[in-house]
Motif scaffolding. Structure first.
Motif, PDB file in Angstrom:
ATOM      1  N   UNK A  67       9.992   2.496  -0.334  1.00  0.00           N
ATOM      2  CA  UNK A  67       8.578   2.688  -0.007  1.00  0.00           C
ATOM      3  C   UNK A  67       8.336   4.119   0.484  1.00  0.00           C
ATOM      4  N   UNK A 123       0.845  -1.192   0.000  1.00  0.00           N
ATOM      5  CA  UNK A 123       0.000   0.000   0.000  1.00  0.00           C
ATOM      6  C   UNK A 123       0.878   1.239   0.000  1.00  0.00           C
ATOM      7  N   UNK A 124       0.526   2.200  -0.817  1.00  0.00           N
ATOM      8  CA  UNK A 124       1.316   3.423  -0.848  1.00  0.00           C
ATOM      9  C   UNK A 124       0.717   4.498   0.038  1.00  0.00           C
ATOM     10  N   UNK A 125      -0.490   4.256   0.546  1.00  0.00           N
ATOM     11  CA  UNK A 125      -1.054   5.245   1.466  1.00  0.00           C
ATOM     12  C   UNK A 125      -0.301   5.159   2.786  1.00  0.00           C
ATOM     13  N   UNK A 126       0.161   6.280   3.306  1.00  0.00           N
ATOM     14  CA  UNK A 126       0.810   6.224   4.614  1.00  0.00           C
ATOM     15  C   UNK A 126      -0.234   5.879   5.672  1.00  0.00           C
ATOM     16  N   UNK A 127       0.216   5.172   6.680  1.00  0.00           N
ATOM     17  CA  UNK A 127      -0.716   4.782   7.723  1.00  0.00           C
ATOM     18  C   UNK A 127      -0.659   5.780   8.868  1.00  0.00           C
ATOM     19  N   UNK A 128      -1.796   6.243   9.278  1.00  0.00           N
ATOM     20  CA  UNK A 128      -1.871   7.067  10.477  1.00  0.00           C
ATOM     21  C   UNK A 128      -1.703   6.163  11.690  1.00  0.00           C
ATOM     22  N   UNK A 143       3.644  10.160  -3.675  1.00  0.00           N
ATOM     23  CA  UNK A 143       2.175  10.057  -3.717  1.00  0.00           C
ATOM     24  C   UNK A 143       1.528  11.265  -3.036  1.00  0.00           C
ATOM     25  N   UNK A 180       3.487  13.488   7.642  1.00  0.00           N
ATOM     26  CA  UNK A 180       2.301  13.965   6.924  1.00  0.00           C
ATOM     27  C   UNK A 180       1.937  15.374   7.383  1.00  0.00           C
ATOM     28  N   UNK A 236       7.605   7.480   7.482  1.00  0.00           N
ATOM     29  CA  UNK A 236       6.555   8.327   6.942  1.00  0.00           C
ATOM     30  C   UNK A 236       5.343   8.122   7.828  1.00  0.00           C
ATOM     31  N   UNK A 257       8.252   6.454  -2.428  1.00  0.00           N
ATOM     32  CA  UNK A 257       6.975   6.310  -3.125  1.00  0.00           C
ATOM     33  C   UNK A 257       5.865   7.050  -2.373  1.00  0.00           C
ATOM     34  N   UNK A 258       5.866   6.906  -1.050  1.00  0.00           N
ATOM     35  CA  UNK A 258       4.843   7.583  -0.242  1.00  0.00           C
ATOM     36  C   UNK A 258       4.960   9.102  -0.381  1.00  0.00           C
ATOM     37  N   UNK A 266       2.689   9.982  11.041  1.00  0.00           N
ATOM     38  CA  UNK A 266       1.820  11.143  11.230  1.00  0.00           C
ATOM     39  C   UNK A 266       2.590  12.460  11.145  1.00  0.00           C
TER      40      UNK A 266
END
Lengths: 251, 251
Positions: free
Chosen positions: B171, A103-108, B178, B144, B139, B174-175, B141
């Motif tokens: 990774x 998954x490329x979405x960063x995780x909170x 994105x 972000x 990467x 990539x994040x 919280x």
């Protein structure tokens, strides 16, 4: 996946899932890049090579790598009344990487806590002697959550001799102890002056130094080749650490 | 310190505080222990030695260490219509360590975000050419939040040749991309085969490799001794990276 709440049944489920795990040893560090994953993976390999029943749970969501070290990139857990870890070189092995995936979405942080809580609640370790946990680096939200979810865990801290690592790891050890968590030993990795047994008179805020591991170029080459890892100087130096952490159980 | 809300005035305050900062270069990595702090500190030292106006902001709350590298443990910012960073070896220097202090209470993610937002809102950088930021690893919280708070930042990623670092950093890159963040270069640190200029044909998901830095034992000895650091092979190898990142401004 629902959020954790006061009425969350999962902590009780986790305790039941781990009821037949004799000991939980969490390998932790204040700082990344000190060798925490190699140490937890190799400790599990040493245990398995002695016929002990060991598990390894990679919860380092910031950079899960135990599956790379063990050459287990293509093995996945199976579902059967929960999740059954695959056996890799005699180790029951689970990793958060199976759930982060590509998954490329960063995780909170809250998502990570939910994923880890869920994994702990559904994984079937069955009867094992020692479950090694590769912890996330630092003492953040996830570490605090794991302290709560795994009240039986004992902690081993990893540092290096670098002046940049030492104060960070010292602070992490202090934080763990402030949480009333047992920190049972410190391992100094990447020690360029390592020659012999650690000077056990040295302690780190009262935590005994239980091992000094050499910098060993062979380790990088052995990544993914389990037989190679266990034959490195690094693994030899870790063997007395395993023996100290996991002495034979008196029948 | 209040929680961030939709009506939070601080992002606009931060933009004003940074109005006279020409460029913001955030040194980031997916993995800890790859040398991010040494690289951001040494880039700032190289800039200062050339008479450029540089700042360094250590936001690695997991293990702030730029103050140790610069030998600036006893320097503190002063309050004067905000916070004025002390000047260390020509660098305007701020660190989250001044606000974490020796507190033994672990910080929850929301506390960290509030502290960093507050620091960004009150620090007076005045007119500088480049503000280097030592980012937290990974990467999470905080990263972000920083992407949102510092929309002008350009990112440099740091990795090592290790098979354990590379997929984690890949990774992270990539994040970042994105998130529509410019990743302007990758630096490979602790390269034991480093000899000459990087092969700029090599790219990492489209990010050019702008430097390869040798493993250099001298660096550990030079920590805290600024003159020592700038004379290491490590610093020499980083010089063309600085020149590439910060070419002379055409008048």
């Amino acid at each position: 996946m629902s959020s954790g709440t006061a009425g969350d049944p999962r902590p009780a489920v986790i305790a039941r899932r781990l009821a037949n795990v004799r000991r939980i040893i969490a390998v932790s560090s204040g700082k990344g890049g000190v060798g925490k994953s190699l140490i937890s993976s190799t400790l599990a390999l040493i245990g398995a090579s002695r016929g002990h029943r060991v598990g390894l749970f990679d919860l380092d969501f910031t950079g899960p790598s135990a599956h790379v070290i063990l050459g287990a990139e293509t093995l996945y857990p199976e579902e059967e009344y929960g999740i059954v870890p695959p056996v890799v070189s005699g180790i029951r092995f689970m990793s958060i990487v199976h759930y982060l995936g590509d998954a490329v979405a960063p995780f909170r942080g809250t998502d990570i806590t939910n994923a880890v809580t869920e994994l702990l609640a559904i994984t079937r370790w069955d009867s094992i002697d020692t479950l090694f946990i590769d912890m996330p680096p630092g003492i953040g939200d996830m570490t605090l959550d794991l302290i709560r979810l795994l009240p039986r865990a004992e902690y081993v801290a990893v540092t290096t001799p670098s002046r940049l690592a030492e104060p960070v790891v010292r602070r992490a050890v202090t934080l763990l102890r402030e949480q009333d968590v047992p920190v049972i030993g410190l391992v100094v990795n990447l020690d360029r002056k390592s020659d012999s047994a650690p000077d056990t008179r040295v302690s780190f805020d009262g935590v005994p130094v239980i091992g000094r591991l050499p910098y060993d170029e062979e380790v990088e080459r052995a990544i993914g080749v389990v037989d190679g890892i266990t034959r490195t100087r690094f693994a030899y130096a870790l063997t007395p650490v395993y023996e100290r952490l996991c002495p034979p159980v008196q029948a």
